[in-house]
Structure formats: C-alpha cells, structure tokens
Design a protein around this motif. Structure first.
Motif, short mmCIF file in Angstrom:
data_model
loop_
_atom_site.label_atom_id
_atom_site.label_comp_id
_atom_site.label_asym_id
_atom_site.label_seq_id
_atom_site.Cartn_x
_atom_site.Cartn_y
_atom_site.Cartn_z
N ASP A 59 -4.53 5.03 3.23
CA ASP A 59 -4.33 4.55 1.87
C ASP A 59 -2.90 4.04 1.74
OD1 ASP A 59 -6.83 5.01 0.65
OD2 ASP A 59 -6.40 7.16 0.54
N THR A 91 1.14 -1.09 -3.41
CA THR A 91 0.38 -2.34 -3.37
C THR A 91 0.89 -3.27 -4.46
OG1 THR A 91 -1.29 -1.55 -4.94
CG2 THR A 91 -1.72 -1.16 -2.59
N CYS A 119 -5.79 -1.21 -6.63
CA CYS A 119 -6.40 -1.12 -5.29
C CYS A 119 -6.70 -2.47 -4.66
CB CYS A 119 -7.68 -0.28 -5.34
SG CYS A 119 -9.10 -1.14 -6.05
N CYS A 165 -8.61 3.78 -11.01
CA CYS A 165 -7.43 2.98 -10.70
C CYS A 165 -6.51 2.86 -11.91
CB CYS A 165 -7.85 1.59 -10.22
SG CYS A 165 -8.47 1.59 -8.51
N ASN A 200 -11.23 -2.96 -0.63
CA ASN A 200 -9.95 -2.84 -1.33
C ASN A 200 -8.84 -2.56 -0.32
OD1 ASN A 200 -10.28 -0.10 -0.65
ND2 ASN A 200 -11.23 0.36 -2.63
N HIS A 213 -7.75 0.13 0.85
CA HIS A 213 -8.02 1.26 1.75
C HIS A 213 -8.30 0.67 3.14
CE1 HIS A 213 -9.39 5.19 3.09
NE2 HIS A 213 -10.47 4.62 3.57
#
Length: 315
Positions: A62, A66, A80, A104, A263, A265
């Motif tokens: 993770d 971002t 995400c 989120c 996303n 991840h």
C-alpha cells in the motif's frame, strides 16, 4: 492510433496476463524477500529468500503517499487513484475532487481538511505551467504531517536523488508558494518543520522513489485489451510513494514487476523463475526503448549509468 511494440515488450505484457490469472495469496506470512546491501554499487537491494516461480505473487504494498494526475482530478479517487465510477460523487466543497467510497473519504479526512483550508491556486498553477508532478506529493505529505497522519521523518529511510544546481534553484519558487499557502490558511505554528531543507530533502527522495501508477484494469479481459493495444500511457492515473518497493533496484531485463489492477494497491510479481538469494529487480522505464534512450533517461531522471547485462551487451 496504436503503436507497435517490441517483442520484449510483448513478452512482458504476456507475462502480466499470465500473472493476472493467478489468484492472490491469502497467506499472512512475511514476504519471501529480504533487504540487504548489494555486492556492486547499487546500495540496498531486495533479495529472494526462497525460490520463486514465474507469475508468483511476491508481496503486495500500500502506498505511503498518493496524488492523482492534475488532469485527472475529477476522474480518479483522490485517495486510492481508482477510476471514478458513476457512484463517485464530487466532494461537496470542491467539484474537482472525487472519492470512490466512504472508506477512502474517511482515510483522507485528516490531510484533506488541511488542504481544503488552504488556497492552492498559485502553487497548482505554477506546477502545471512548469509541468511538475512531484511537488504535489510533497504538498500531500506536508498536509499529512500537519494533520498527524504522517511524521516529518516518514521518507528519511529512502535513498535521495542527486539534485543539480539548476533543479535546486527551481525549487525556491514552489517551496515559497507551498509555505505561503499554509501560512495564509493559519497554520503558522504547525509548519515549523516546513523549512527549505526539509522540502528539498523530501523532494529529492520522491524524485527517485516515486512510481507512476498505471492501472491495468479490473479484469483479465482488460489486461488482454491493454496487451493488444499497448496504450499504457493512457492508463496512468497518478503517482505514489511506497516503502518496500522503493528498495528494488533497476534492470533493463527485470525478473520482477509491479502491477496495479484497480487502484494504487500494488502487487509485486515474478516475471520469471528466481532462485533463492537472487536479487529481485524491476524496470524503472519502458524496457522496449533502445540502449541509448534508456541510458539517457536513467542518467537524467535517476542519476545512474545502467550496467545491467542487457546494457553491457549493447542491446
């Protein structure tokens, strides 16, 4: 218009398809890797602790930070980076910001409250005009520190890039705009950490460790379409910083790669069989480029001359 791809690029895309068909591991055991210093001058690297087979999931990751691409703010999740669906309603106070769901939105609450209090128009306009992307990640980290979602030293363990004098001078204006926006919002006491030295140190680490998040799609069919069309540039949704993936060194003929499905991840997967003790390496750039183009980009963008086997052979 679709562009032609090299046989090497086609093989990597085919491997991505094969990886996507394999289910993710549900094991909670530590990943089969260790971080250690390399025998050459690459510094720290990531090594397999057991034999890995082509297509194996090595581990997931993770992001620490971002930020969406500025041109896609109203098309991807602000947290995400998932592509926004019909149910992703704009934020009530900012129609350009969208969250893919309540989770989120909740996880963004701290730093987003800080961001909303500030007027970022001058900072954002400057970065867009200059074509800058990494200062947005510094802005996000600064807001996370103010909100308590991150510490001032969050990225200190990562390797910094060597910054040229002209780059350092360019940072003066963006640093001033960032600090001014937070001061005008009333964060006088909370930004004692926000010195020019801190800004430069963080940006130096982000420049060499940030990943361009390119979503491969949510299904095997999406990946198949990507391989046929080879339009990876259209799938980029933003940038992110990760901890463990940042320790992977570069190779123009990598044995591992990162995959983003829905996303930010990330999934780290083996591109071919890897023996225990072998270093795991990913490709920082488009591996289909010729030798001279790869060397130029790696030298100018990452500050090193690649001496992998492929480059040493002149391929």
């Amino acid at each position: 218009m679709f562009r032609a791809i090299s046989s090497r690029r086609a093989r990597m895309l085919l491997s991505k398809l094969q990886c996507a068909k394999k289910p993710l591991s549900t094991s909670t055991s530590p990943p089969p890797i260790r971080v250690a210093y390399t025998a050459d001058s690459a510094g720290r690297g990531t090594f397999a602790t057991r034999r890995l087979r082509s297509g194996d999931l090595i581990h997931t990751a993770d992001p620490l930070i971002t930020h969406p691409s500025p041109s896609l703010l109203n098309k991807v999740c602000y947290f995400c980076l998932r592509r926004s669906g019909p149910s992703a309603a704009p934020d009530e106070t900012d129609p350009t910001v969208r969250f893919c769901g309540a989770d989120c939105r909740q996880r963004s609450q701290g730093f987003y409250k800080v961001e909303k209090r500030s007027d970022w128009s001058a900072f954002d306009d400057h970065c867009r005009l200059q074509g800058l992307k990494y200062p947005f990640l510094v802005k996000r980290l600064a807001c996370m520190v103010i909100s308590g979602a991150a510490t001032v030293e969050s990225l200190d363990v990562l390797q910094p890039a060597n910054l040229f004098p002209e780059i350092l001078s360019e940072m003066e204006e963006e640093f001033g705009l960032l600090k001014d926006a937070l001061l005008r919002a009333g964060f006088n006491e909370q930004i004692a950490f926000l010195t020019k030295q801190w800004y430069i140190g963080v940006l130096a680490r982000i420049r060499i460790n940030a990943f361009r998040v390119e979503l491969a799609g949510g299904s095997y069919e999406d990946l198949l379409s990507e391989a046929a069309a080879a339009v990876a540039a259209e799938s980029a949704v933003g940038n992110a910083i990760y901890m463990l993936p940042s320790f992977y060194n570069h190779d123009c003929d990598p044995n591992a790669h990162m995959v983003w499905i829905e996303n930010a991840h990330a999934r780290l997967k083996a591109l071919r069989d890897v023996e225990a003790g072998e270093e795991l390496r990913i490709c920082y750039i488009d591996a289909s480029m010729d030798h001279d183009a790869r060397q130029t980009i790696l030298s100018q963008g990452f500050g090193f001359h690649c001496q992998c086997l492929r480059c040493m052979s002149g391929d």
